[in-house]
Design an enzyme around this catalytic site. Structure first.
Site, mmCIF file in Angstrom:
data_model
loop_
_atom_site.group_PDB
_atom_site.id
_atom_site.type_symbol
_atom_site.label_atom_id
_atom_site.label_comp_id
_atom_site.label_asym_id
_atom_site.label_seq_id
_atom_site.Cartn_x
_atom_site.Cartn_y
_atom_site.Cartn_z
ATOM 1 N N THR A 28 44.467 36.001 37.919
ATOM 2 C CA THR A 28 44.991 35.266 36.878
ATOM 3 C C THR A 28 45.146 34.160 38.471
ATOM 4 O O THR A 28 46.352 35.114 38.786
ATOM 5 C CB THR A 28 45.183 35.219 35.627
ATOM 6 O OG1 THR A 28 44.833 35.966 34.672
ATOM 7 C CG2 THR A 28 45.941 34.034 35.423
ATOM 8 N N SER A 30 45.874 31.160 41.260
ATOM 9 C CA SER A 30 45.074 29.469 41.481
ATOM 10 C C SER A 30 44.264 30.559 42.504
ATOM 11 O O SER A 30 42.900 30.150 42.896
ATOM 12 C CB SER A 30 46.155 29.418 42.601
ATOM 13 O OG SER A 30 46.979 29.729 43.324
ATOM 14 N N ASP A 83 43.141 40.535 42.634
ATOM 15 C CA ASP A 83 44.215 39.399 41.683
ATOM 16 C C ASP A 83 45.046 38.940 42.995
ATOM 17 O O ASP A 83 45.089 39.745 43.633
ATOM 18 C CB ASP A 83 44.741 40.223 41.115
ATOM 19 C CG ASP A 83 45.064 39.297 39.784
ATOM 20 O OD1 ASP A 83 45.529 38.106 39.916
ATOM 21 O OD2 ASP A 83 45.888 40.231 38.615
ATOM 22 N N GLY A 84 46.114 38.505 42.907
ATOM 23 C CA GLY A 84 47.008 37.336 43.655
ATOM 24 C C GLY A 84 48.487 37.797 43.672
ATOM 25 O O GLY A 84 48.172 39.322 42.995
ATOM 26 N N ALA A 85 49.533 37.182 44.022
ATOM 27 C CA ALA A 85 50.546 37.299 43.881
ATOM 28 C C ALA A 85 51.490 36.631 44.980
ATOM 29 O O ALA A 85 51.109 35.850 45.252
ATOM 30 C CB ALA A 85 50.740 39.032 45.034
ATOM 31 N N GLY A 97 53.031 37.562 38.359
ATOM 32 C CA GLY A 97 53.305 36.234 37.245
ATOM 33 C C GLY A 97 53.523 35.776 37.463
ATOM 34 O O GLY A 97 54.000 35.080 35.505
ATOM 35 N N GLY A 99 51.603 33.191 36.733
ATOM 36 C CA GLY A 99 50.869 32.999 36.057
ATOM 37 C C GLY A 99 50.204 33.375 34.235
ATOM 38 O O GLY A 99 49.550 33.484 33.830
ATOM 39 N N GLU A 105 47.762 41.878 33.802
ATOM 40 C CA GLU A 105 47.277 42.812 35.249
ATOM 41 C C GLU A 105 47.492 43.899 35.345
ATOM 42 O O GLU A 105 46.875 44.663 36.116
ATOM 43 C CB GLU A 105 47.885 41.171 35.823
ATOM 44 C CG GLU A 105 47.640 39.795 36.274
ATOM 45 C CD GLU A 105 48.044 38.784 36.901
ATOM 46 O OE1 GLU A 105 47.930 37.987 36.895
ATOM 47 O OE2 GLU A 105 49.424 39.063 36.764
#
Length: 234
Positions: A28, A30, A83-85, A97, A99, A105
């Site tokens: 989740t 950008s 996933d992003g970070a 977190g 998002g 996640e």
């Protein structure tokens, strides 16, 4: 080179790990949005994968792109999660977190054989917590109690708001964004947070992340956690 371009390059590098037949966890945020677009493009060219999503927003984007999304409550294990970070250090320990999806996640990451973070260079830090708070998802009933416990741990919790109203997660829970300053022992803090009654989940990812693709000024670097499952061979 823009920050968005670095995010896109990191997402493309990680997407190369996705192979035919995989069940992929979609993150989740950008940066993850670039990943979903790339996997949808490849699926349109014949890549055969299924996905699970860590948020309703990612699920909607994936379905709109033509990806097959399975309900996670019917899935026990997946092949790969990307996933992003919000922050990640050299040992692949991360804070997530922004998002508001850190609980989902973390569950999807724990179900994955391999979990990969994608990020632009601004997210790489020497010490976690200096720039970003640790998001803590709490039961509404326990909000004041949890905030008190977080303060006792040395944190400064702030209720997350959006447009002046309390921000709720996809589980309809509030978030306490908690600043601890530089976190000397992420594992100890993660354990302490998990032991507070009323905490649903938190954004410290201590041993879930196996590798990270970090792009800075157009150059992508891969960080591997020692002993983590290897990436598929090209």
């Amino acid at each position: 080179m823009s920050q968005d371009e670095d995010k896109r390059l990191a997402a493309l590098a990680a997407a190369a790990e996705v192979e035919d037949g995989m069940l992929v966890g979609l993150g989740t945020g950008s940066t993850a949005a670039f990943l979903i677009d790339e996997l949808a493009r490849r699926a349109g060219e014949g890549l055969r994968i299924e996905a699970v999503a860590t948020s309703l927003a990612s699920e909607r984007q994936a379905i709109a792109g033509g990806l097959t999304v399975r309900p996670f409550d019917e899935v026990a294990a997946i092949d790969l999660c990307i996933d992003g970070a919000d922050e990640i250090d050299g040992a692949c320990i991360a804070i997530k977190g922004a998002g508001a999806a850190m609980t989902r996640e973390k569950i999807v990451a724990a179900a994955a054989r391999r979990m990969v973070v994608i990020a632009d260079g601004s997210k790489q830090v020497a010490s976690l917590g200096e720039n970003f708070p640790v998001p803590v998802e709490v039961l509404p009933f326990a909000r004041a109690f949890v905030a008190h416990r977080l303060t006792a741990l040395g944190g400064t919790p702030v209720l997350r708001l959006r447009d002046g109203a309390e921000w709720r997660t996809d589980q309809n829970n509030p978030i306490l964004d908690t600043r601890f300053g530089a976190i000397a022992d992420p594992l100890a803090l993660a354990r302490a947070l998990s032991c507070i009654p009323g905490v649903v989940g938190h954004g410290l990812f201590v041993d879930e992340v196996d590798a990270a693709y970090v792009a800075r000024d157009g150059i992508v670097s891969r960080i591997e956690r020692p002993g983590a499952p290897a990436a598929p061979k090209a």
